[in-house]
Design a protein around this motif. Structure first.
Motif, PDB file in Angstrom:
ATOM      1  N   GLU A   1      56.182  57.006  43.038  1.00  0.00           N
ATOM      2  CA  GLU A   1      56.361  56.828  41.594  1.00  0.00           C
ATOM      3  C   GLU A   1      55.118  56.172  40.993  1.00  0.00           C
ATOM      4  N   PRO A   2      54.998  56.281  39.669  1.00  0.00           N
ATOM      5  CA  PRO A   2      53.804  55.724  39.018  1.00  0.00           C
ATOM      6  C   PRO A   2      53.526  54.258  39.387  1.00  0.00           C
ATOM      7  N   ASP A   3      54.575  53.438  39.471  1.00  0.00           N
ATOM      8  CA  ASP A   3      54.340  52.032  39.821  1.00  0.00           C
ATOM      9  C   ASP A   3      53.707  51.879  41.201  1.00  0.00           C
ATOM     10  N   ASP A   4      53.956  52.849  42.072  1.00  0.00           N
ATOM     11  CA  ASP A   4      53.407  52.755  43.426  1.00  0.00           C
ATOM     12  C   ASP A   4      51.884  52.886  43.446  1.00  0.00           C
ATOM     13  N   LEU A   5      51.330  53.486  42.388  1.00  0.00           N
ATOM     14  CA  LEU A   5      49.872  53.663  42.352  1.00  0.00           C
ATOM     15  C   LEU A   5      49.161  52.316  42.372  1.00  0.00           C
ATOM     16  N   VAL A   6      49.828  51.283  41.838  1.00  0.00           N
ATOM     17  CA  VAL A   6      49.246  49.936  41.886  1.00  0.00           C
ATOM     18  C   VAL A   6      48.889  49.563  43.319  1.00  0.00           C
ATOM     19  N   GLU A   7      49.787  49.891  44.242  1.00  0.00           N
ATOM     20  CA  GLU A   7      49.555  49.489  45.636  1.00  0.00           C
ATOM     21  C   GLU A   7      48.304  50.150  46.215  1.00  0.00           C
ATOM     22  N   VAL A   8      48.072  51.427  45.823  1.00  0.00           N
ATOM     23  CA  VAL A   8      46.870  52.108  46.314  1.00  0.00           C
ATOM     24  C   VAL A   8      45.628  51.434  45.759  1.00  0.00           C
ATOM     25  N   LEU A   9      45.678  51.083  44.474  1.00  0.00           N
ATOM     26  CA  LEU A   9      44.503  50.470  43.842  1.00  0.00           C
ATOM     27  C   LEU A   9      44.267  49.050  44.364  1.00  0.00           C
ATOM     28  N   VAL A  10      45.330  48.347  44.742  1.00  0.00           N
ATOM     29  CA  VAL A  10      45.170  46.974  45.254  1.00  0.00           C
ATOM     30  C   VAL A  10      44.792  46.972  46.741  1.00  0.00           C
ATOM     31  N   HIS A  11      45.474  47.798  47.534  1.00  0.00           N
ATOM     32  CA  HIS A  11      45.352  47.679  48.991  1.00  0.00           C
ATOM     33  C   HIS A  11      44.638  48.842  49.663  1.00  0.00           C
ATOM     34  N   GLY A  12      44.329  49.890  48.891  1.00  0.00           N
ATOM     35  CA  GLY A  12      43.712  51.055  49.512  1.00  0.00           C
ATOM     36  C   GLY A  12      42.352  50.721  50.096  1.00  0.00           C
ATOM     37  N   ASP A  13      42.116  51.196  51.306  1.00  0.00           N
ATOM     38  CA  ASP A  13      40.821  51.008  51.936  1.00  0.00           C
ATOM     39  C   ASP A  13      39.773  51.760  51.114  1.00  0.00           C
ATOM     40  N   GLU A  14      38.616  51.144  50.972  1.00  0.00           N
ATOM     41  CA  GLU A  14      37.567  51.749  50.149  1.00  0.00           C
ATOM     42  C   GLU A  14      37.160  53.135  50.658  1.00  0.00           C
ATOM     43  N   ARG A  15      37.400  53.398  51.935  1.00  0.00           N
ATOM     44  CA  ARG A  15      36.966  54.682  52.495  1.00  0.00           C
ATOM     45  C   ARG A  15      37.988  55.790  52.322  1.00  0.00           C
ATOM     46  N   THR A  16      39.175  55.438  51.778  1.00  0.00           N
ATOM     47  CA  THR A  16      40.228  56.447  51.760  1.00  0.00           C
ATOM     48  C   THR A  16      40.067  57.428  50.606  1.00  0.00           C
ATOM     49  N   ARG A  17      40.542  58.636  50.866  1.00  0.00           N
ATOM     50  CA  ARG A  17      40.509  59.681  49.849  1.00  0.00           C
ATOM     51  C   ARG A  17      41.509  59.389  48.733  1.00  0.00           C
TER      52      ARG A  17
ATOM     53  N   ARG B   1      54.447  42.945  46.678  1.00  0.00           N
ATOM     54  CA  ARG B   1      54.283  44.166  45.915  1.00  0.00           C
ATOM     55  C   ARG B   1      53.706  43.848  44.546  1.00  0.00           C
ATOM     56  N   GLY B   2      52.922  44.783  44.015  1.00  0.00           N
ATOM     57  CA  GLY B   2      52.392  44.620  42.684  1.00  0.00           C
ATOM     58  C   GLY B   2      51.241  43.636  42.601  1.00  0.00           C
ATOM     59  N   GLY B   3      50.569  43.398  43.733  1.00  0.00           N
ATOM     60  CA  GLY B   3      49.376  42.559  43.710  1.00  0.00           C
ATOM     61  C   GLY B   3      49.635  41.070  43.777  1.00  0.00           C
ATOM     62  N   GLY B   4      50.860  40.678  44.041  1.00  0.00           N
ATOM     63  CA  GLY B   4      51.179  39.254  44.128  1.00  0.00           C
ATOM     64  C   GLY B   4      50.833  38.641  45.469  1.00  0.00           C
ATOM     65  N   THR B   5      51.016  37.324  45.539  1.00  0.00           N
ATOM     66  CA  THR B   5      50.839  36.578  46.784  1.00  0.00           C
ATOM     67  C   THR B   5      52.166  35.926  47.117  1.00  0.00           C
ATOM     68  N   ASN B   6      52.813  36.381  48.168  1.00  0.00           N
ATOM     69  CA  ASN B   6      54.140  35.859  48.497  1.00  0.00           C
ATOM     70  C   ASN B   6      54.104  34.656  49.421  1.00  0.00           C
ATOM     71  N   ALA B   7      53.094  34.588  50.241  1.00  0.00           N
ATOM     72  CA  ALA B   7      52.966  33.453  51.158  1.00  0.00           C
ATOM     73  C   ALA B   7      51.524  33.357  51.573  1.00  0.00           C
ATOM     74  N   LEU B   8      51.101  32.145  51.839  1.00  0.00           N
ATOM     75  CA  LEU B   8      49.750  31.989  52.377  1.00  0.00           C
ATOM     76  C   LEU B   8      49.656  30.710  53.194  1.00  0.00           C
ATOM     77  N   VAL B   9      48.654  30.687  54.050  1.00  0.00           N
ATOM     78  CA  VAL B   9      48.317  29.500  54.817  1.00  0.00           C
ATOM     79  C   VAL B   9      46.871  29.163  54.499  1.00  0.00           C
ATOM     80  N   VAL B  10      46.644  27.923  54.139  1.00  0.00           N
ATOM     81  CA  VAL B  10      45.297  27.494  53.742  1.00  0.00           C
ATOM     82  C   VAL B  10      44.822  26.421  54.708  1.00  0.00           C
ATOM     83  N   ARG B  11      43.711  26.699  55.349  1.00  0.00           N
ATOM     84  CA  ARG B  11      43.091  25.726  56.252  1.00  0.00           C
ATOM     85  C   ARG B  11      41.727  25.282  55.738  1.00  0.00           C
ATOM     86  N   HIS B  12      41.233  25.941  54.726  1.00  0.00           N
ATOM     87  CA  HIS B  12      39.892  25.648  54.199  1.00  0.00           C
ATOM     88  C   HIS B  12      40.010  24.706  52.999  1.00  0.00           C
TER      89      HIS B  12
END
Lengths: 235, 235
Positions: free
Chosen positions: A186-202, B135-146
């Protein structure tokens, strides 16, 4: 281990039709398929694309070593039937003790965030059935080693697959992976590609070519599309 | 390692207001908080709830050994400020080489699917900063040592946190977990609790008490709520 990648070759990704034209949906679906195939091959496996209509893997712009590892089978049956026809059967191993070397993995073609590491963890999972749930109760990937297990992708397939595994006495492992849980429907899922997609991916490159970019608003993140007139259309 | 669990004590989970009354939202938020605290304690840590207003942990119906491991701090500053005030600082370790024993984990209170295993993997992660994206670019959990790292939860915090880690020269690890990536903010997220929630969790029990159940329709899965008149209201 056989790795099967089901692919809807005709009119794919209809739930993206509000943001992508039919031609764009076809291109984006093939970009994600190509990324998934690359990750599978880098994880040491030779995938078979089970497509609803003929596709030419040479048109997927794959590196040579990936292209040489990919085969295509055309099967126009519904997803569940096409997958079940390729799962381990009792005749494969000649026994019915639930143990077979003919493991079959099924990886959906729209797992745009799938990495080699995430897939390698799936392929190495124990359990006569290993399932990677998708959001909304779906099944995004699984490995089947038990000859009695069959899939049913209709409805809450993750719950159904757990139940089926129990019914046939197959041990079950659930794989906890955000990358493999994220199918792009779905359209909202595109966010995940833009946030987490590897730079090398098509997939990421294709979305950027189409003008998609992240847009931060109201403390949340969405996607916006920059059109030919250079205005930005929000969604 | 200190484990901080930020909690909005007043009018929580406003994005669920279309399906839950204010009283129900408060109860559901506390149920998720209690589940998260239990998982953290089972993972061997003693969490501090950083609440925007006073809460009494005795009202969370925690097992005694969990209750004894939980402390509460009231901090009515915005989330980013309240968390930053508790991250490792250079004065904690007496040096500034980026290495400190005063690691701080920050775990959101609405991670209803968080298991002890998933949290233990997070706490054991390498990297001077370890992030579990939501999902959606958030941060749900993190560990900070720096000691140089600071959070900024506004907007696409996952991308911002990656950038901040790079700016301060902190090594970064990203944790790939569907369970930790699933924060419960919106009505559609309730599906995930009903599908994946552990039978022992308060969050699942609370939703069931409220009458929520999975509903399978059109090949997909949603939630429905059975009301006092025994009719089922879809959404």
């Amino acid at each position: 281990m056989h790795v099967v990648v089901p692919f809807a070759a005709t009119d794919p990704k209809t739930r993206l039709e509000s943001v992508l034209s039919p031609t764009e949906r076809a291109a984006f679906a093939r970009a994600m398929l190509a990324d998934v195939l690359c990750s599978i091959v880098e994880a040491g496996r030779e995938p078979t694309v089970v497509a609803t209509a003929a596709i030419d893997p040479a048109e997927l712009d794959l590196p040579t070593h990936v292209l040489e590892s990919v085969s295509v089978a055309v099967d126009d049956r519904p997803l569940t039937d096409a997958v079940n026809a390729r799962l381990p059967s009792k005749t494969d191993s000649g026994d019915n003790d639930g143990d077979t070397d003919d493991a079959v993995a099924v990886v959906m073609a729209d797992l745009a965030l799938a990495t080699t590491d995430a897939l390698a963890d799936l392929f190495a999972a124990g359990g006569e059935v290993a399932i990677t749930p998708g959001r909304g109760g779906g099944t995004n990937a699984l490995v089947v080693r038990h000859p009695g297990f069959r899939v049913d992708y209709h409805g809450a397939s993750y719950l159904d697959h757990r139940k089926i595994a129990e019914e046939v006495g197959a041990s079950l492992e659930t794989i906890d992976s955000f990358r493999l849980a994220t199918d792009i429907d779905e359209p909202d899922d595109l966010v995940e590609v833009l946030v987490h997609g590897d730079e090398r991916t098509r997939a990421l490159a294709t979305l950027r070519d189409f003008g998609f970019e992240l847009e931060r608003r109201d403390g949340r993140v969405g996607v916006a599309r920059r059109g030919a007139d250079d205005s930005t259309r929000e969604r």
